[in-house]
Motif scaffolding. Structure first.
Motif, PDB file in Angstrom:
ATOM      1  N   GLN A 297       0.735  -0.641  -0.091  1.00 39.31           N
ATOM      2  CA  GLN A 297       0.011   0.089   0.298  1.00 39.31           C
ATOM      3  C   GLN A 297       0.229   1.148   0.128  1.00 39.31           C
ATOM      4  N   ARG A 298       2.032   1.463  -0.785  1.00 37.54           N
ATOM      5  CA  ARG A 298       2.719   2.662  -1.249  1.00 37.54           C
ATOM      6  C   ARG A 298       2.395   3.715  -2.097  1.00 37.54           C
ATOM      7  N   GLY A 299       2.397   4.750  -1.958  1.00 38.13           N
ATOM      8  CA  GLY A 299       2.216   6.514  -2.572  1.00 38.13           C
ATOM      9  C   GLY A 299       0.464   5.956  -2.603  1.00 38.13           C
ATOM     10  N   CYS A 300       0.176   5.878  -1.013  1.00 40.29           N
ATOM     11  CA  CYS A 300      -1.527   5.887  -1.089  1.00 40.29           C
ATOM     12  C   CYS A 300      -2.091   6.779  -0.339  1.00 40.29           C
ATOM     13  N   ALA A 301      -1.157   8.027  -0.220  1.00 36.07           N
ATOM     14  CA  ALA A 301      -1.524   9.405   0.882  1.00 36.07           C
ATOM     15  C   ALA A 301      -2.721  10.094   0.374  1.00 36.07           C
ATOM     16  N   SER A 302      -2.879  10.100  -0.741  1.00 35.66           N
ATOM     17  CA  SER A 302      -4.192  10.876  -1.201  1.00 35.66           C
ATOM     18  C   SER A 302      -4.752   9.734  -2.221  1.00 35.66           C
ATOM     19  N   CYS A 310      -3.459   0.845  -4.639  1.00 37.63           N
ATOM     20  CA  CYS A 310      -4.760   1.591  -2.876  1.00 37.63           C
ATOM     21  C   CYS A 310      -6.163   0.799  -2.882  1.00 37.63           C
ATOM     22  N   THR A 311      -6.179   1.139  -1.566  1.00 31.20           N
ATOM     23  CA  THR A 311      -7.141   1.067  -0.650  1.00 31.20           C
ATOM     24  C   THR A 311      -7.286   1.994  -0.299  1.00 31.20           C
ATOM     25  N   THR A 312      -9.021   1.598  -1.356  1.00 29.77           N
ATOM     26  CA  THR A 312      -9.749   3.621  -0.227  1.00 29.77           C
ATOM     27  C   THR A 312     -10.669   2.787   0.490  1.00 29.77           C
ATOM     28  N   PRO A 326     -14.481   8.993  -0.955  1.00 28.88           N
ATOM     29  CA  PRO A 326     -13.179   8.460  -0.582  1.00 28.88           C
ATOM     30  C   PRO A 326     -12.115   8.526  -0.277  1.00 28.88           C
ATOM     31  N   VAL A 327     -11.666   7.860   0.830  1.00 29.73           N
ATOM     32  CA  VAL A 327     -10.561   8.206   1.315  1.00 29.73           C
ATOM     33  C   VAL A 327      -9.052   6.987   1.398  1.00 29.73           C
ATOM     34  N   THR A 328      -8.231   6.967   1.570  1.00 31.57           N
ATOM     35  CA  THR A 328      -6.814   6.438   2.139  1.00 31.57           C
ATOM     36  C   THR A 328      -6.843   6.331   3.794  1.00 31.57           C
ATOM     37  N   ALA A 329      -5.727   5.811   4.068  1.00 31.49           N
ATOM     38  CA  ALA A 329      -5.594   4.836   4.871  1.00 31.49           C
ATOM     39  C   ALA A 329      -4.923   6.876   5.695  1.00 31.49           C
ATOM     40  N   SER A 330      -4.143   7.385   5.173  1.00 29.39           N
ATOM     41  CA  SER A 330      -3.816   8.488   5.504  1.00 29.39           C
ATOM     42  C   SER A 330      -4.987   9.625   5.935  1.00 29.39           C
ATOM     43  N   GLU A 331      -5.744   9.918   4.915  1.00 26.77           N
ATOM     44  CA  GLU A 331      -6.513  10.212   4.892  1.00 26.77           C
ATOM     45  C   GLU A 331      -7.438  10.577   5.844  1.00 26.77           C
ATOM     46  N   GLY A 332      -7.992   9.553   6.413  1.00 28.11           N
ATOM     47  CA  GLY A 332      -8.394   9.512   7.120  1.00 28.11           C
ATOM     48  C   GLY A 332      -7.740   9.102   8.195  1.00 28.11           C
ATOM     49  N   ALA A 333      -6.674   8.895   8.784  1.00 28.70           N
ATOM     50  CA  ALA A 333      -6.225   9.015   9.775  1.00 28.70           C
ATOM     51  C   ALA A 333      -6.277   7.740  10.654  1.00 28.70           C
ATOM     52  N   PHE A 334      -6.459   6.596  10.225  1.00 27.46           N
ATOM     53  CA  PHE A 334      -7.103   5.087  10.665  1.00 27.46           C
ATOM     54  C   PHE A 334      -5.902   5.277  11.458  1.00 27.46           C
ATOM     55  N   GLY A 335      -6.424   4.662  12.651  1.00 26.08           N
ATOM     56  CA  GLY A 335      -5.042   4.292  14.398  1.00 26.08           C
ATOM     57  C   GLY A 335      -5.758   3.486  15.398  1.00 26.08           C
ATOM     58  N   ARG A 336      -4.787   3.239  15.714  1.00 29.46           N
ATOM     59  CA  ARG A 336      -5.059   2.388  17.812  1.00 29.46           C
ATOM     60  C   ARG A 336      -4.665   4.029  19.177  1.00 29.46           C
ATOM     61  N   ASN A 337      -5.016   3.722  20.037  1.00 30.11           N
ATOM     62  CA  ASN A 337      -4.507   4.368  20.810  1.00 30.11           C
ATOM     63  C   ASN A 337      -5.528   4.262  21.751  1.00 30.11           C
ATOM     64  N   ASP A 338      -4.601   2.720  22.107  1.00 31.02           N
ATOM     65  CA  ASP A 338      -5.190   2.119  23.742  1.00 31.02           C
ATOM     66  C   ASP A 338      -4.141   2.499  24.631  1.00 31.02           C
ATOM     67  N   ALA A 422     -15.588  11.143   9.995  1.00 28.91           N
ATOM     68  CA  ALA A 422     -16.007  12.153   8.824  1.00 28.91           C
ATOM     69  C   ALA A 422     -14.286  12.373   7.941  1.00 28.91           C
ATOM     70  N   PRO A 423     -14.579  12.603   6.645  1.00 28.73           N
ATOM     71  CA  PRO A 423     -12.898  12.630   6.164  1.00 28.73           C
ATOM     72  C   PRO A 423     -11.926  13.584   6.278  1.00 28.73           C
ATOM     73  N   TYR A 424     -10.657  14.003   6.637  1.00 25.60           N
ATOM     74  CA  TYR A 424     -10.220  13.852   6.326  1.00 25.60           C
ATOM     75  C   TYR A 424      -9.868  14.659   7.618  1.00 25.60           C
ATOM     76  N   LEU A 425      -8.757  16.375   7.608  1.00 21.42           N
ATOM     77  CA  LEU A 425      -8.872  16.982   9.361  1.00 21.42           C
ATOM     78  C   LEU A 425      -8.133  15.486  10.349  1.00 21.42           C
ATOM     79  N   GLY A 426      -7.674  14.495  10.208  1.00 25.47           N
ATOM     80  CA  GLY A 426      -7.192  13.847  11.018  1.00 25.47           C
ATOM     81  C   GLY A 426      -8.186  12.812  11.045  1.00 25.47           C
ATOM     82  N   PRO A 427      -8.253  12.210  12.769  1.00 26.50           N
ATOM     83  CA  PRO A 427      -9.709  10.976  12.568  1.00 26.50           C
ATOM     84  C   PRO A 427     -10.586  12.039  13.227  1.00 26.50           C
ATOM     85  N   ARG A 428     -11.545  12.157  12.390  1.00 28.27           N
ATOM     86  CA  ARG A 428     -12.618  13.504  12.432  1.00 28.27           C
ATOM     87  C   ARG A 428     -13.716  12.490  12.749  1.00 28.27           C
ATOM     88  N   LEU A 429     -14.589  12.204  13.903  1.00 23.56           N
ATOM     89  CA  LEU A 429     -15.658  12.007  14.267  1.00 23.56           C
ATOM     90  C   LEU A 429     -16.946  12.364  13.231  1.00 23.56           C
TER      91      LEU A 429
END
Length: 782
Positions: A297-302, A310-312, A326-338, A422-429
């Protein structure tokens, strides 16, 4: 019954294994602290019982009980060396001590019957025993996990290995097969018992650092010692990585404390504390077609400039309803904070010379914030457990017997809020999608007796009975231009389960043991499974039943030479209402259903051979053949519904073959003493991704190599120096490290089942494994 794919190959594979693998071994001179044992281990009292381990040989060290380095009491813990169980003990040499082992994946593959997969994070490894839990891509189910004798599986059956830094451990025991008579609820596949290094083993302090490919940096220290009645060991680590995929960096810290206080010969107190924090960026799981184009999944910033493959993921533009973006993982700020915190204590008291009473209490909280895919889950799972047991060594009808009885109670409060993304601007709810509150409690009792029937025969009889209560409610919200609607789903369920066990061990001499075992297991559904529908959205799935299994094990352990140990086990397990989890599609929640009947069968083989001074070879092999015997799947699309008989189809996610083979050399004498190297191969067969067996994830073979040097430092402030470097995936093989099973579908126009081509383009399934990587490190002991 339809023929099973590949059915013609499996009888030949079984025959080949039975012919090619020698009969197996029972090691048990109790292993020295730095050994790897692939053999079976059993409980021993003051005098060895048939089928138990013999006393330690010259120069060997008896294993202390879990969590207590002081001389063990009159009766060892029942999980320490249980008679008749199928257990593999994994030590430190070539597994932990002289290599950069950053996750338990590199450790547990040393046990026959164990499969490992990449989860959602650097140490979030998905472990399965005999194929149980192989379909999962996150939470560990169908096994009980312990650390120093304390249960670290939460009362809803969930375990995660984020908290587990393998460098903290001196030994790991893998119990294979149904274990509910010994461990209670959720042990249908087995159990894993971790043992941290005690203060007496460390006696000083150690510092270490690892660094290598993809920005890997690990720093850790261990300190420990014993003084009078006190003993303490403390491990702490900090691990960071940029990741080998786009948007896969990670940062995790772990603290692990084990302390014991022995105020008198018949009283021992043990304290256990674990704390882990995790921040991780998560890449998006791809389809099989996308994996073949762009595995990492390289070259998938946008999404606008994304590379091919790339997966969107489509997020609601306003976070509630209507247009998606459609957003990529970077645009959607997918992650975990546990964060995970465990605090537990145990009191052991010797009532008399033959009787030990133990009581332990633990608190365990899992707090999570996980914004990935189309939803973001936030919640807290505080839980606690109480266990009180008694172990007595005596006689029944003149036969030496070790008896064990236990009462246990555990409870968990689940509170989880699920938000649209919600898309963009980090992990927006976005808008609130659902809110779930549930409580689960388990009350049970267990009893077990190990009887020396003669000087050659030993028998085991055990039983567990447990009641589980589940109550809760989930509120689901739907949004439109007309307004908001709310739906409620309630649960008020109870489950009563009973699991017996019977085992026999025959030892004609000290080098050979035959064992047979019939045991049962049970796993009740968790609240999280009851509140996700087959459509992959929050709702009512409250008709799930308890998963049960009946397993038969036959095995032989053989040590024809002092330096050679071999083991072979065959198993056949019958499941009813097996809990199966799969993904209904990209961005949707995985859901769970009951398969009415299925069968699991296979072979497990292990070998360890010190064939020449300094040389050592190890092998661990597992064969799994798992299929549905009664299951009709109903699929719908539009106004059409169709039913498909899956009887005879292989269960998705379970590889037929897995193998680890390692050969190494360590210079035993001379000026180069302590210099060593090993090469290992890890092989895993392909597996189907769907119930219809239309789409298959390919298998893989990896080659790893390690060079290490370990030496005493004479005349220096430091006592010992260890250096190592390891190359993993030497041939730079591209392979699938994790694949979420996919739901089959039908055409909304014809009602016919869609083919493999449709499944191959369904995203939300695959993570690629790591390409070639080099990591080196050093450790100083003071």
């Amino acid at each position: 019954m339809p023929s099973r794919p590949g059915a013609g190959l499996r009888p030949r594979a079984l025959a080949f294994l039975l012919a090619a693998v020698p009969t197996t071994a029972h090691s048990h001179a109790a292993a020295a602290q730095e050994t790897i044992a692939l053999d079976e281990i059993s409980v021993a009292g003051a005098a060895p019982m048939p089928g138990s381990s013999p006393s330690p040989g010259p120069g060997q060290v008896a294993r202390p009980a879990f969590g207590v380095a002081a001389p063990p009491g009159s009766a060892p813990s029942v999980i320490e060396r249980p008679v008749g169980e199928v257990v593999t003990a994994i030590g430190r040499q070539d597994v932990i001590a002289n290599r950069p082992a950053t996750s338990v994946a590199q450790v547990l593959v040393n046990s026959p019957g164990v499969t490992v997969r990449q989860g959602n994070g650097p140490r979030d490894v998905v472990v399965s025993i005999r194929g149980n839990n192989a379909r999962s891509t996150g939470v560990i189910k169908n096994m009980v996990v312990l650390e120093d004798g304390f249960v670290v599986t939460q009362p809803d059956g969930a375990s995660r290995f984020d908290i587990t830094d393998p460098r903290a451990y001196s030994r790991i025991d893998v119990f294979r097969g149904p274990q509910s008579p010994l461990f209670g609820n959720y042990a249908t596949g087995g159990a894993i018992a971790f043992r941290t290094r005690t203060g007496r083993e460390i006696e000083g302090y150690e510092v270490g650092i690892d660094a290598g490919s993809f920005g890997t940096l690990g720093r850790y220290f261990t300190v420990g010692g014993a003084s009078g009645p006190y003993e303490v060991s403390l491990f702490a680590s900090d691990f960071r990585s940029n990741g080998y995929q786009d948007h896969s960096s990670a940062d995790t810290q772990t603290v692990n404390l084990l302390a014991s206080y022995t105020p008198s010969p018949d009283n021992r107190f043990t304290l256990k504390v674990i704390n882990n924090t995790l921040e991780a960026d998560l890449p998006a799981r791809s389809s099989l077609a996308q994996y073949r184009i762009n595995p990492y999944q390289r070259g998938c910033a946008s999404a606008a400039t994304a590379a091919p493959g790339c997966t969107t993921v489509n997020l609601l533009q306003n976070g509630a309803f209507g247009t998606t973006v459609p957003v990529t993982a970077s645009e959607g700020a997918f992650g975990r904070n546990d964060r995970r915190t465990i605090i537990a204590a145990r009191w052991e008291h010797d009532i008399d010379a033959n009787t030990t009473w133990r009581t332990q209490v633990g608190f365990d909280e899992r707090n999570f914030n996980q914004p990935f895919y189309t939803t973001s889950s936030r919640g807290s799972y505080p839980s606690y457990n109480v266990l009180s047991d008694i172990t007595h060594r005596g006689e029944v009808f003149g036969l030496p017997t070790v008896g064990y009885a236990a009462l246990s109670y555990s409870a968990i409060d689940n509170h989880i809020s699920l938000f649209n993304r919600a898309p963009y601007l980090g992990p927006r709810l976005g808008a609130l999608a659902s809110n779930q509150e549930a409580a689960q409690s388990n009350l049970g009792g267990r009893a077990r007796a190990e009887v020396a029937l003669s000087d050659r025969w030993a028998g085991v009889l055990g039983v567990s009975a447990e009641n589980t209560w589940l109550t809760g409610r989930t509120l689901t919200y739907a949004y439109s231009a007309a307004g908001t609607t709310r739906m409620a789903a309630d649960i008020d369920r109870s489950f009563l389960n009973v699991a017996p066990e019977l085992a026999l061990v025959y030892r004609p001499d000290d080098t050979l043991a035959f064992r047979g075992r019939v045991a049962t297991g049970y796993a009740t559904p968790a609240a999280s499974q009851l509140f996700v529908t087959p459509a992959g959205v929050p709702g009512n799935n409250t008709d799930l039943r308890t998963q049960t299994n009946l397993g038969v094990d036959l095995g032989v352990d053989w040590s024809p030479l002092p330096e050679l140990r071999l083991s072979l086990t065959g198993f056949y397990e019958f499941f009813r209402n097996e809990l199966v989890t799969q993904s209904p599609g990209a961005g949707l929640l995985s859901y769970t259903f009951n398969a009415p009947a299925s069968e699991h069968r296979g072979i497990e083989a292990g070998a360890e051979w010190a064939f020449s001074p300094g040389w050592r070879a190890n092998a661990a092999y597992g064969l799994n053949d798992q299929f549905y015997t009664r299951y009709v799947e109903q699929l719908s699309a539009g106004s059409l519904t169709a039913r498909f008989d899956r009887a005879g189809r292989l269960i998705p996610g379970v590889p037929a073959h897995q193998l680890l083979a390692r050969i190494g050399y360590d210079q035993p004498t001379g000026p180069l003493k302590g210099l060593g190297a090993f090469v290992e191969a890890v092989y895993q067969d392909g597996f189907f991704l769907d119930n219809a067996n239309q789409l298959k994830a390919p298998g893989y073979a990896l080659l790893n190599a390690n060079v290490h040097y370990d030496t005493d430092l004479v005349g220096s402030y430091a006592k010992r120096l260890s250096l190592y470097v390891e190359v993993r995936n030497i041939l730079d093989t591209t392979y699938i490290a994790s694949a979420q099973p996919l739901a089959n579908s039908i055409s909304a126009a014809t009602g016919l089942q869609n083919g493999a081509g449709v499944l191959a383009t369904t995203t939300g399934s695959i993570f690629a494994g790591a390409p070639r990587s080099v990591v080196g490190g050093m450790k100083l002991a003071f």
